[in-house]
Scaffold this active site. Structure first.
Site, PDB file in Angstrom:
ATOM      1  N   ASP A   8       0.848  -1.186   0.000  1.00 17.82           N
ATOM      2  CA  ASP A   8       0.000   0.000   0.000  1.00 17.82           C
ATOM      3  C   ASP A   8       0.890   1.245   0.000  1.00 17.82           C
ATOM      4  OD1 ASP A   8      -2.183   1.642   0.121  1.00 17.82           O
ATOM      5  OD2 ASP A   8      -2.625   1.285   2.238  1.00 17.82           O
ATOM      6  N   ASP A 103      -2.835   2.384  -6.119  1.00 20.11           N
ATOM      7  CA  ASP A 103      -1.751   2.407  -5.138  1.00 20.11           C
ATOM      8  C   ASP A 103      -1.738   1.220  -4.184  1.00 20.11           C
ATOM      9  OD1 ASP A 103      -4.176   3.316  -3.979  1.00 20.11           O
ATOM     10  OD2 ASP A 103      -3.079   4.308  -2.370  1.00 20.11           O
ATOM     11  N   GLU A 104      -2.493   0.184  -4.500  1.00 26.21           N
ATOM     12  CA  GLU A 104      -2.648  -0.908  -3.534  1.00 26.21           C
ATOM     13  C   GLU A 104      -2.790  -2.228  -4.279  1.00 26.21           C
ATOM     14  OE1 GLU A 104      -5.785  -1.963   0.107  1.00 26.21           O
ATOM     15  OE2 GLU A 104      -6.151  -0.272  -1.237  1.00 26.21           O
TER      16      GLU A 104
END
Length: 358
Positions: A8, A103-104
């Site tokens: 993350d 983003d993860e």
């Protein structure tokens, strides 16, 4: 035993902005919409979070909490470029990468022979490579399943790594507050607290039948999660389930006619998105979502295999009449499924969902 990593990026959008403009570092920063147009914070840096600012908060409220907050508009193309570079790094270690957002992502490195097959060493190397190649930090959690790995990635943020070994899962999960369980929001959390349940250890005292009686099918999920049980696999290709557009209005809409006037324009936007997703032949339901000035919201749904303007108007009318308040947000969307699948008996009859509240 699986080896799962949850990666993350730390305050992703804000991190990209601070990377590209070092002068932004050290001051409260948010990426989002303008407060005068009812903008919302997409993300913010840790300096802003000290004031209570967080994602999904209105920009106006964020400025009240932190008058020195700088809010800048998002640069989505730049974020997509950074995300693609990060995902390429992840795929150097395994093909089993499941992106959850820009983003993860989850990584299953159970079969990887990199770094002697050590998930901990892989996670550390990934974090170093992202920092060097992309210029931002990533926090990671390592665990035997997705549920525990996701919680672990948040444990040492920012720029941290936390490992939960198989032998430690039971103890680690038992001490967690039930609010950490996936799917437990404010409403369910309040119900659990009223029932005397605050930690996963408390929840373990409940049998299957009692949980199902109180929470329906979700009760079975609660039974597993409070014991650290999660059998979900990392899925590299996540099936898209819906396509939608929505608009928050600068001035509330007080009449159905005012909402109807915007329908055609929003339907054109939805059509463009459906085509970009190549989902024209996968539409199974249409829906209209409204959020009212009292922040209650409702969704009306109807079966349909195409973007039918008249049916959207019917659904909009149904949703609008559920609340006497003015409308602050309107959304249109479609739910997707396999083409040619059976939709519903009496498929030409619109069906509507019950209103929900926040």
């Amino acid at each position: 035993m699986r080896k799962i990593i949850h990666c993350d990026c730390d305050c992703f959008y804000a991190s990209i902005e601070m990377r590209d403009d070092p002068g932004l570092r050290g001051r409260p920063l948010a990426v989002g919409g303008r407060p005068e147009t009812r903008g919302v914070v997409a993300t913010c840096n840790y300096e802003a979070r000290k004031y209570g600012v967080h994602s999904a908060m209105s920009s106006a409220r964020a400025l009240r909490l932190c008058p020195d907050l700088l809010i800048i508009p998002p640069r989505m193309e730049m974020y997509r470029v950074a995300s693609a570079a990060i995902m390429d790094i992840y795929r150097d270690y395994t093909e089993l990468v499941e992106p959850l957002s820009l983003d993860e992502a989850y990584l299953d490195v159970s079969g990887s022979d990199r770094l002697q097959g050590s998930a901990t060493l892989i996670a550390n190397e990934i974090r170093q490579r992202v920092a060097q190649a992309v210029g931002i930090t990533v926090s990671a959690g390592v665990a035997p399943n997705k549920f525990v790995a996701k919680i672990a990635s948040d444990w040492n943020k920012p720029d941290g790594l936390f490992v939960v070994r198989p032998r430690d899962v039971d103890t680690f999960v038992a001490a967690l507050p039930v609010s950490k369980l996936h799917g437990v929001g404010k409403v369910t959390g309040a119900r659990l607290k009223a029932l005397g349940v605050e930690t996963c250890a408390d929840l373990r005292g409940w049998e299957h039948d009692r949980l199902r009686e109180q929470f329906g099918v979700f009760g079975e999920r609660l039974y597993d999660l409070c014991r650290g049980i999660d059998h979900r696999e990392v899925s590299p290709s996540r099936e898209r389930k819906s396509v939608s557009v929505e608009q928050t209005f600068v001035t509330d809409l007080h009449t159905l006619e005012a909402c109807q006037e915007l329908l055609r324009e929003m339907l054109d936007q939805l059509d463009a998105r459906v085509r970009r997703a190549d989902a024209q032949n996968h539409i199974q339901k249409l829906f209209v979502k409204l959020r009212f000035s009292d922040f209650n919201r409702t969704t009306a749904e109807g079966v349909g295999a195409a973007l039918d303007e008249e049916q959207f108007r019917i659904l909009l009318t149904t949703a609008f009449r559920r609340n006497p308040r003015a409308v602050r947000l309107m959304g249109l969307g479609v739910r997707l499924g396999a083409p040619g699948g059976q939709l519903a008996l009496f498929g030409d009859q619109p069906t509507v969902s019950e209103p929900d509240t926040v």
